[in-house]
Design a protein around this motif. Sequence first.
Motif, short mmCIF file in Angstrom:
data_model
loop_
_atom_site.label_atom_id
_atom_site.label_comp_id
_atom_site.label_asym_id
_atom_site.label_seq_id
_atom_site.Cartn_x
_atom_site.Cartn_y
_atom_site.Cartn_z
N PRO A 83 0.83 -1.21 0.00
CA PRO A 83 0.00 0.00 0.00
C PRO A 83 0.86 1.26 0.00
CG PRO A 83 -0.10 -1.10 2.13
CD PRO A 83 0.64 -2.02 1.22
N LEU A 84 0.45 2.21 -0.84
CA LEU A 84 1.22 3.45 -0.97
C LEU A 84 0.60 4.58 -0.15
CD1 LEU A 84 1.96 3.21 -4.80
CD2 LEU A 84 3.57 2.82 -2.93
N LEU A 85 -0.64 4.37 0.29
CA LEU A 85 -1.31 5.36 1.12
C LEU A 85 -1.70 4.72 2.44
CD1 LEU A 85 -3.42 7.13 -1.61
CD2 LEU A 85 -2.11 8.34 0.11
N PRO A 86 -1.66 5.51 3.55
CA PRO A 86 -2.06 4.94 4.84
C PRO A 86 -3.54 4.60 4.85
CG PRO A 86 -1.04 7.13 5.08
CD PRO A 86 -1.28 6.92 3.64
N SER A 87 -3.96 3.73 5.77
CA SER A 87 -5.37 3.35 5.82
C SER A 87 -6.19 4.36 6.63
CB SER A 87 -5.54 1.95 6.40
OG SER A 87 -4.79 1.87 7.59
N ASP A 88 -5.56 5.06 7.54
CA ASP A 88 -6.27 6.05 8.35
C ASP A 88 -6.49 7.33 7.54
OD1 ASP A 88 -5.32 8.63 10.34
OD2 ASP A 88 -7.03 7.40 10.99
N SER A 89 -7.73 7.87 7.58
CA SER A 89 -8.04 9.00 6.69
C SER A 89 -7.26 10.27 7.04
CB SER A 89 -9.54 9.30 6.60
OG SER A 89 -10.12 9.25 7.86
N TYR A 90 -6.95 10.50 8.32
CA TYR A 90 -6.17 11.69 8.67
C TYR A 90 -4.73 11.55 8.16
CZ TYR A 90 -3.91 15.52 11.06
OH TYR A 90 -3.19 16.67 11.31
N GLN A 91 -4.17 10.34 8.34
CA GLN A 91 -2.81 10.08 7.84
C GLN A 91 -2.78 10.19 6.32
OE1 GLN A 91 -0.20 9.91 9.69
NE2 GLN A 91 -1.41 9.93 11.56
N ARG A 92 -3.87 9.76 5.69
CA ARG A 92 -3.95 9.84 4.23
C ARG A 92 -3.96 11.30 3.78
NH1 ARG A 92 -7.00 5.53 3.61
NH2 ARG A 92 -9.00 6.60 3.58
N ALA A 93 -4.75 12.12 4.47
CA ALA A 93 -4.80 13.55 4.14
C ALA A 93 -3.43 14.19 4.32
CB ALA A 93 -5.84 14.26 5.00
N HIS A 94 -2.71 13.77 5.37
CA HIS A 94 -1.37 14.29 5.64
C HIS A 94 -0.41 13.92 4.51
CE1 HIS A 94 1.80 15.71 8.37
NE2 HIS A 94 2.53 14.72 7.91
N LEU B 60 -10.34 22.01 11.01
CA LEU B 60 -9.84 21.47 12.28
C LEU B 60 -10.86 20.45 12.76
CD1 LEU B 60 -8.74 24.88 13.81
CD2 LEU B 60 -7.21 23.02 13.22
N HIS B 61 -10.45 19.20 12.87
CA HIS B 61 -11.35 18.13 13.29
C HIS B 61 -10.78 17.51 14.55
CE1 HIS B 61 -13.38 13.99 12.42
NE2 HIS B 61 -14.06 14.71 13.27
N GLY B 62 -11.47 17.73 15.66
CA GLY B 62 -10.94 17.25 16.93
C GLY B 62 -9.56 17.84 17.19
N GLY B 63 -9.36 19.08 16.75
CA GLY B 63 -8.08 19.75 16.97
C GLY B 63 -7.01 19.47 15.94
N LYS B 64 -7.24 18.47 15.06
CA LYS B 64 -6.22 18.14 14.05
C LYS B 64 -6.52 18.88 12.75
CE LYS B 64 -6.25 13.49 14.48
NZ LYS B 64 -5.70 12.11 14.53
N ALA B 65 -5.46 19.46 12.16
CA ALA B 65 -5.62 20.32 10.99
C ALA B 65 -5.47 19.56 9.69
CB ALA B 65 -4.59 21.44 11.04
N VAL B 66 -6.39 19.84 8.75
CA VAL B 66 -6.27 19.34 7.39
C VAL B 66 -6.26 20.57 6.48
CG1 VAL B 66 -7.23 17.79 5.62
CG2 VAL B 66 -7.64 17.32 8.04
N CYS B 67 -5.30 20.65 5.57
CA CYS B 67 -5.13 21.84 4.73
C CYS B 67 -5.25 21.50 3.25
CB CYS B 67 -3.75 22.47 4.98
SG CYS B 67 -3.41 22.78 6.71
N GLU B 68 -5.46 22.56 2.44
CA GLU B 68 -5.65 22.47 0.98
C GLU B 68 -7.05 21.94 0.67
OE1 GLU B 68 -3.07 23.50 -1.60
OE2 GLU B 68 -2.94 24.54 0.32
N SER B 69 -7.84 22.77 -0.02
CA SER B 69 -9.28 22.49 -0.15
C SER B 69 -9.62 21.14 -0.78
CB SER B 69 -9.99 23.61 -0.92
OG SER B 69 -9.50 23.72 -2.24
N THR B 70 -8.91 20.75 -1.84
CA THR B 70 -9.22 19.46 -2.48
C THR B 70 -8.94 18.31 -1.51
OG1 THR B 70 -8.39 20.45 -4.52
CG2 THR B 70 -8.91 18.14 -4.62
N ASN B 71 -7.85 18.45 -0.81
CA ASN B 71 -7.44 17.47 0.19
C ASN B 71 -8.49 17.39 1.31
OD1 ASN B 71 -5.51 15.62 1.07
ND2 ASN B 71 -4.49 17.13 2.36
#
Lengths: 219, 220
Positions: A83-94, B60-71
């Motif tokens: 797998p090239l992407l993590p399974s957790d959606s937050y890790q994936r977004a990162h 910010l979801h539960g304090g964790k940041a996600v950036c860039e709109s498409t993402n």
Amino acid sequence: MADEVILLDFWASPFGMRTRIALAEKGIEYEYKEENLADKSRLLLKMNPVKKQIPVLIHNGKPVCESLIIVHYIDEVWKHKSPLLPSDSYQRAHAMFWADYVDKKIYSLGRQVWLSSGEEHEAAKNELMGCFKLLEGELGDKAYFGDDTFGIVDVALIPFYSWFYMFEQCANMSIEAECPKLVAWGKRCMEKESVSKSLPDQHKVYDLLMDLKKKILAK
Amino acid sequence: MSTGDVVVLDFWVSPFCLRVKMALAEKGVAYETQEEDLFGGKSELLVKSNPIYQKVPVLLHGGKAVCESTNILSYIDETWPSPPLLPPCTYGRAQARFWADFIDKKVFEEGNALWRTKGEEQEAAKKIFIETLKQLEGALGDNDYFGGATFGFVDIMLVSLTFWFCAYEKFGTFNLGDHCPKLSSWIKKCMERESVSTLLPDPEKVHEFVIMVRKMRGFE
């Protein structure tokens, strides 16, 4: 039914390299078709009518375009291996954030370092080094960007390792001195067969880029 | 989860922030917004949450940041799966991502060129912008939405930009309907959705905003 996989590509394209690496990581057999970018094939123009660019992955006759989108597609279709992407959606977004950062910055700055001169060249060189330092910070002490496994950020960035010799020659950039961890990461990636077989020799890339530079500047 | 768990660092006129709010609305997710004053000075929270670009939107979801709109849109779609914004099949998802990326790279920048340029340069910019919209119209085809029969990811990516079109039309002196009638119909259809009609800022206010920015940047 066996999958039919064709890759329309150009040997020196960092974007093409990304797709080759992803296919190799997954152990997918495919037909490689080299494009002459000065005389694009009918197949390329038909499969990517919007951008008319390589790489294009043709999977059972259907085209997928844009290198990171292709890598994501490959990861989803052939999900049973590496797998090239993590399974957790937050890790994936990162991961996607950093792959996108590489996409936004490295090619356009690298191109400026390659082609420009004077103040523009100096500015591009400094900004590019700044990006490498930021990426090195993100890597930290990990073996790869994908935590301790090779992932999409590694795939996005490693093709530009084949440009490091050009950066050293054209811009006197001592990447190893300023970003030792990043260069160590590059060498570590090159030990993987999927990477070493997908990246051309840095000197070959340098010769091509210098050749192209002469032609572009002559116009 | 309380609304405090989902926060959007926002700027009212940003189509990129609007995308995020629309996606959350489509999913029925309650959220708070924190308006950033991008001219006055960025908040500590913004700089801390998005140190690389220091830009809105940030989710910010539960304090964790996600950036860039498409993402952020992808993250929202995965975290709150119903109703889905991306198609179920892998190939359909790749196609949607392609058009989302096309929209993201071209529409805002090419549209803004219409108020940043004059004379011949503006005419050239207008041709490029209309050509891009025609390509999108081709992708829409005879479907109700870019997502086929259902409103989805690509629709949100594009409709969030359309409230700027009034400003582009005024500065570029053209009418979208004359060049891209299918796109005009698609916009009207999207406006029937609550997530779009309640969130889309007044296009006239955008026009005033652009006039202000032009003065600030000495384009007048």
